[in-house]
Write an enzyme that holds these catalytic residues in place. Structure first.
Site, PDB file in Angstrom:
ATOM      1  N   HIS A 178       0.799  -1.227   0.000  1.00  0.00           N
ATOM      2  CA  HIS A 178       0.000   0.000   0.000  1.00  0.00           C
ATOM      3  C   HIS A 178       0.833   1.279   0.000  1.00  0.00           C
ATOM      4  O   HIS A 178       0.282   2.363   0.082  1.00  0.00           O
ATOM      5  CB  HIS A 178      -0.983   0.020   1.183  1.00  0.00           C
ATOM      6  CG  HIS A 178      -0.296   0.176   2.521  1.00  0.00           C
ATOM      7  ND1 HIS A 178       0.292  -0.869   3.177  1.00  0.00           N
ATOM      8  CD2 HIS A 178      -0.107   1.253   3.310  1.00  0.00           C
ATOM      9  CE1 HIS A 178       0.803  -0.443   4.320  1.00  0.00           C
ATOM     10  NE2 HIS A 178       0.587   0.848   4.425  1.00  0.00           N
TER      11      HIS A 178
HETATM   12  C1  UD1 Z   1      -2.305   5.400   5.720  1.00  0.00           C
HETATM   13  C2  UD1 Z   1      -1.022   5.968   6.313  1.00  0.00           C
HETATM   14  C3  UD1 Z   1       0.063   4.916   6.205  1.00  0.00           C
HETATM   15  C4  UD1 Z   1      -0.360   3.599   6.828  1.00  0.00           C
HETATM   16  C5  UD1 Z   1      -1.688   3.147   6.224  1.00  0.00           C
HETATM   17  C6  UD1 Z   1      -2.165   1.933   6.969  1.00  0.00           C
HETATM   18  C7  UD1 Z   1      -0.563   8.372   6.115  1.00  0.00           C
HETATM   19  C8  UD1 Z   1       0.147   9.396   5.348  1.00  0.00           C
HETATM   20  N1  UD1 Z   1      -0.563   7.125   5.581  1.00  0.00           N
HETATM   21  O1  UD1 Z   1      -2.081   5.165   4.336  1.00  0.00           O
HETATM   22  O2  UD1 Z   1       1.215   5.372   6.906  1.00  0.00           O
HETATM   23  O3  UD1 Z   1       0.614   2.645   6.583  1.00  0.00           O
HETATM   24  O4  UD1 Z   1      -2.666   4.200   6.369  1.00  0.00           O
HETATM   25  O5  UD1 Z   1      -3.078   1.192   6.245  1.00  0.00           O
HETATM   26  O6  UD1 Z   1      -1.106   8.633   7.155  1.00  0.00           O
HETATM   27  N2  UD1 Z   1      -9.420   4.585   1.560  1.00  0.00           N
HETATM   28  C9  UD1 Z   1     -10.625   3.930   1.539  1.00  0.00           C
HETATM   29  N3  UD1 Z   1     -11.218   3.639   2.732  1.00  0.00           N
HETATM   30  C10 UD1 Z   1     -10.694   3.963   3.925  1.00  0.00           C
HETATM   31  C11 UD1 Z   1      -9.465   4.640   3.942  1.00  0.00           C
HETATM   32  C12 UD1 Z   1      -8.832   4.943   2.747  1.00  0.00           C
HETATM   33  O7  UD1 Z   1     -11.152   3.630   0.479  1.00  0.00           O
HETATM   34  O8  UD1 Z   1     -11.287   3.654   4.969  1.00  0.00           O
HETATM   35  C13 UD1 Z   1      -8.756   4.894   0.263  1.00  0.00           C
HETATM   36  C14 UD1 Z   1      -9.071   6.303  -0.238  1.00  0.00           C
HETATM   37  O9  UD1 Z   1      -9.111   6.251  -1.628  1.00  0.00           O
HETATM   38  C15 UD1 Z   1      -7.829   7.075   0.182  1.00  0.00           C
HETATM   39  C16 UD1 Z   1      -6.731   6.041   0.075  1.00  0.00           C
HETATM   40  O10 UD1 Z   1      -7.334   4.810   0.443  1.00  0.00           O
HETATM   41  O11 UD1 Z   1      -7.588   8.190  -0.612  1.00  0.00           O
HETATM   42  C17 UD1 Z   1      -5.547   6.324   0.979  1.00  0.00           C
HETATM   43  O12 UD1 Z   1      -5.956   6.492   2.332  1.00  0.00           O
HETATM   44  P1  UD1 Z   1      -5.052   7.353   3.360  1.00  0.00           P
HETATM   45  O13 UD1 Z   1      -5.570   7.257   4.741  1.00  0.00           O
HETATM   46  O14 UD1 Z   1      -4.828   8.719   2.812  1.00  0.00           O
HETATM   47  O15 UD1 Z   1      -3.652   6.667   3.284  1.00  0.00           O
HETATM   48  P2  UD1 Z   1      -3.266   5.131   3.312  1.00  0.00           P
HETATM   49  O16 UD1 Z   1      -2.679   4.794   1.992  1.00  0.00           O
HETATM   50  O17 UD1 Z   1      -4.415   4.335   3.830  1.00  0.00           O
HETATM   51  N1  UDP Z   2      -3.518  -6.306   8.595  1.00  0.00           N
HETATM   52  C1  UDP Z   2      -4.809  -6.833   8.750  1.00  0.00           C
HETATM   53  N2  UDP Z   2      -5.498  -7.212   7.627  1.00  0.00           N
HETATM   54  C2  UDP Z   2      -4.983  -7.097   6.372  1.00  0.00           C
HETATM   55  C3  UDP Z   2      -3.686  -6.546   6.232  1.00  0.00           C
HETATM   56  C4  UDP Z   2      -2.986  -6.158   7.368  1.00  0.00           C
HETATM   57  O1  UDP Z   2      -5.287  -6.981   9.877  1.00  0.00           O
HETATM   58  O2  UDP Z   2      -5.676  -7.461   5.402  1.00  0.00           O
HETATM   59  C5  UDP Z   2      -2.785  -5.868   9.811  1.00  0.00           C
HETATM   60  C6  UDP Z   2      -1.409  -6.424   9.983  1.00  0.00           C
HETATM   61  O3  UDP Z   2      -1.420  -7.624  10.702  1.00  0.00           O
HETATM   62  C7  UDP Z   2      -0.701  -5.332  10.767  1.00  0.00           C
HETATM   63  C8  UDP Z   2      -1.396  -4.082  10.323  1.00  0.00           C
HETATM   64  O4  UDP Z   2      -2.599  -4.468   9.681  1.00  0.00           O
HETATM   65  O5  UDP Z   2      -0.926  -5.500  12.157  1.00  0.00           O
HETATM   66  C9  UDP Z   2      -0.517  -3.305   9.393  1.00  0.00           C
HETATM   67  O6  UDP Z   2      -1.223  -2.253   8.867  1.00  0.00           O
HETATM   68  P1  UDP Z   2      -0.796  -1.564   7.500  1.00  0.00           P
HETATM   69  O7  UDP Z   2       0.063  -2.484   6.711  1.00  0.00           O
HETATM   70  O8  UDP Z   2      -2.047  -1.069   6.898  1.00  0.00           O
HETATM   71  O9  UDP Z   2       0.012  -0.301   8.008  1.00  0.00           O
HETATM   72  P2  UDP Z   2       1.552  -0.042   8.377  1.00  0.00           P
HETATM   73  O10 UDP Z   2       1.939  -0.981   9.449  1.00  0.00           O
HETATM   74  O11 UDP Z   2       2.346  -0.208   7.123  1.00  0.00           O
HETATM   75  O12 UDP Z   2       1.562   1.380   8.814  1.00  0.00           O
END
Ligand code: UD1
Ligand code: UDP
Length: 362
Positions: free
Chosen positions: A209
């Site tokens: 992601h």
């Molecule tokens: C965010 C965090 C990242 C973390 C990740 C965990 C920042 C800058 N990034 O990234 O560090 O690793 O969360 O998963 O804070 N979206 C949905 N539904 C949701 C949320 C998001 O559809 O509930 C989609 C939207 O299109 C959105 C995109 O995902 O624009 C990105 O979401 P965003 O929270 O901006 O960043 P992540 O890539 O999720």
């Molecule tokens: N995770 C989950 N379901 C999924 C993918 C990840 O529960 O389908 C959990 C995973 O075990 C870990 C956390 O989500 O505990 C990691 O989150 P993510 O990779 O979104 O964020 P990051 O750690 O990179 O900030």
């Protein structure tokens, strides 16, 4: 003695669950500590938010700020505006933030400008990669927060190098591992296990992601191609919503890669536990695979969690697709390095944090 606990995105929920349990334990032992849980609404899909509250027994947040998605600035600004109002209406003695997402940085800035002390759980980690939004969040948060609860000695060193005094740094371990260890007896086989006829040790797991891997369609397509052609076994791919659009747009549909929606934590850990290996760009997954002893390939050029490489089962392959293919071969052949568990990743971090916060607030 009241703290405000902030969580906004999937990995935050996993990190706060044991903190809340530790607060409840201290309350039962007669401590005057109390908390308010603020969900910023950065993640809002049930599969990224609600399901974690349910499966990890996290009480409903006292408020959801409903920040939602947007550009970096839009999202950060919406969280700040809403949190400022909430903190004004609900004053507290300390704001506790976790991790490195936009919610972490936004609420830290707001609290400090309102003269409220901030404690950062998972402070001090650095990837030294300024193209990552999270690295900016870490640096800003740590430059103004008051207290730092660290997951490794390296994180403490990073803070000392930035001029932070010893008395503000507490090496406590890793709350993500607290949740992992308490959840292991409760993991759940996902439905897709039967659908794909999965067998222990005979499939891989993939999560991607990071913007650098998934936002640019050509780069994403070549990663998919490499994984698909090197896998030699099924690759289960729970797709983060950020990644979905470019996965749907692939011109060559992968044959080994099996997409599914994001899994609940208990299902995802079940899948990790029994996999041959993992390919990921997640921060948390690097830590979990190290503790589970499962081979992990990280599709990034650096990691803010170097202990998962030096002690654990993690290998960084950068953006080199041939290195990825090579690593996957080693997973298949069973020649992966054996790791060990980093210091203090023992499932007791949250208790140490909450007891220290109580001391600080006395
Ligand atoms: C965010 C965090 C990242 C973390 C990740 C965990 C920042 C800058 N990034 O990234 O560090 O690793 O969360 O998963 O804070 N979206 C949905 N539904 C949701 C949320 C998001 O559809 O509930 C989609 C939207 O299109 C959105 C995109 O995902 O624009 C990105 O979401 P965003 O929270 O901006 O960043 P992540 O890539 O999720
Ligand atoms: N995770 C989950 N379901 C999924 C993918 C990840 O529960 O389908 C959990 C995973 O075990 C870990 C956390 O989500 O505990 C990691 O989150 P993510 O990779 O979104 O964020 P990051 O750690 O990179 O900030």
């Amino acid at each position: 003695m009241k703290i405000t606990l902030v969580a906004g995105a999937r990995p935050n929920f996993i990190k706060i669950a044991p903190l809340i349990r530790a607060i409840e334990q201290e309350q039962q032992a007669g401590s005057p500590i109390d908390y308010r849980l603020v969900h910023t609404g950065q993640h809002y899909d049930d599969r990224l938010s609600k399901i974690f509250f349910e499966h990890l027994n996290i009480p409903d947040p006292h408020v959801n700020l409903g920040a939602g998605s947007g550009t970096q600035a839009e999202q950060t600004a919406r969280i700040m505006v809403a949190f400022e109002k909430d903190l004004r209406e609900h004053p507290c003695d300390m704001v506790v933030v976790v991790g490195d997402v936009n919610s972490t940085m936004a609420c830290t800035i707001v609290a400090k400008k309102m003269m409220v002390p901030v404690a950062h759980v998972e402070g001090g980690i650095r990837s030294f990669d300024m193209t990552m939004p999270e690295e900016i969040n870490r640096i800003v948060t740590d430059s103004i927060a008051d207290f730092f609860f660290t997951t490794s000695r390296v994180a403490g060193e990073n803070l000392r190098k930035a001029g932070i005094g010893e008395e503000r740094i507490f090496f406590v371990g890793n709350t993500m591992i607290d949740t992992l260890l308490t959840s292991l007896p409760r993991t759940q086989q996902p439905e897709l296990w039967r659908k794909h006829n999965l067998k222990v040790g005979q499939y891989l797991v993939l999560t991607l992601h990071r913007p650098s891997n998934v936002d640019e369609p050509e780069r994403f397509a070549s990663i998919m191609d490499t994984i698909d052609t090197s896998a030699g076994m099924e690759v289960i791919f729970p797709i983060h919503p950020r990644t979905q659009k470019n996965f749907d747009g692939l011109s060559r549909k992968p044959s080994h890669i099996k997409p599914c929606e994001p899994l609940s934590y208990l299902e995802f850990i079940y899948l990790l536990q029994h996999a041959r290996g993992i390919i990921t760009d997640s921060g948390g997954v690097q830590e979990e695979t190290t503790v589970l002893g499962i081979p992990c390939v990280t599709m990034r050029s650096s990691t803010e969690r170097p202990e998962t490489v030096t002690w654990g089962t993690n290998e960084i392959v950068g953006d080199q697709l041939d290195a990825l293919g090579h690593a996957m071969k080693s997973m298949q052949q069973g020649t992966w390095k054996k790791g060990s568990i980093p210091e203090l990743w023992d499932g007791k971090a949250a208790g140490r944090i909450i007891r220290q916060i109580i001391k600080l607030l006395r």
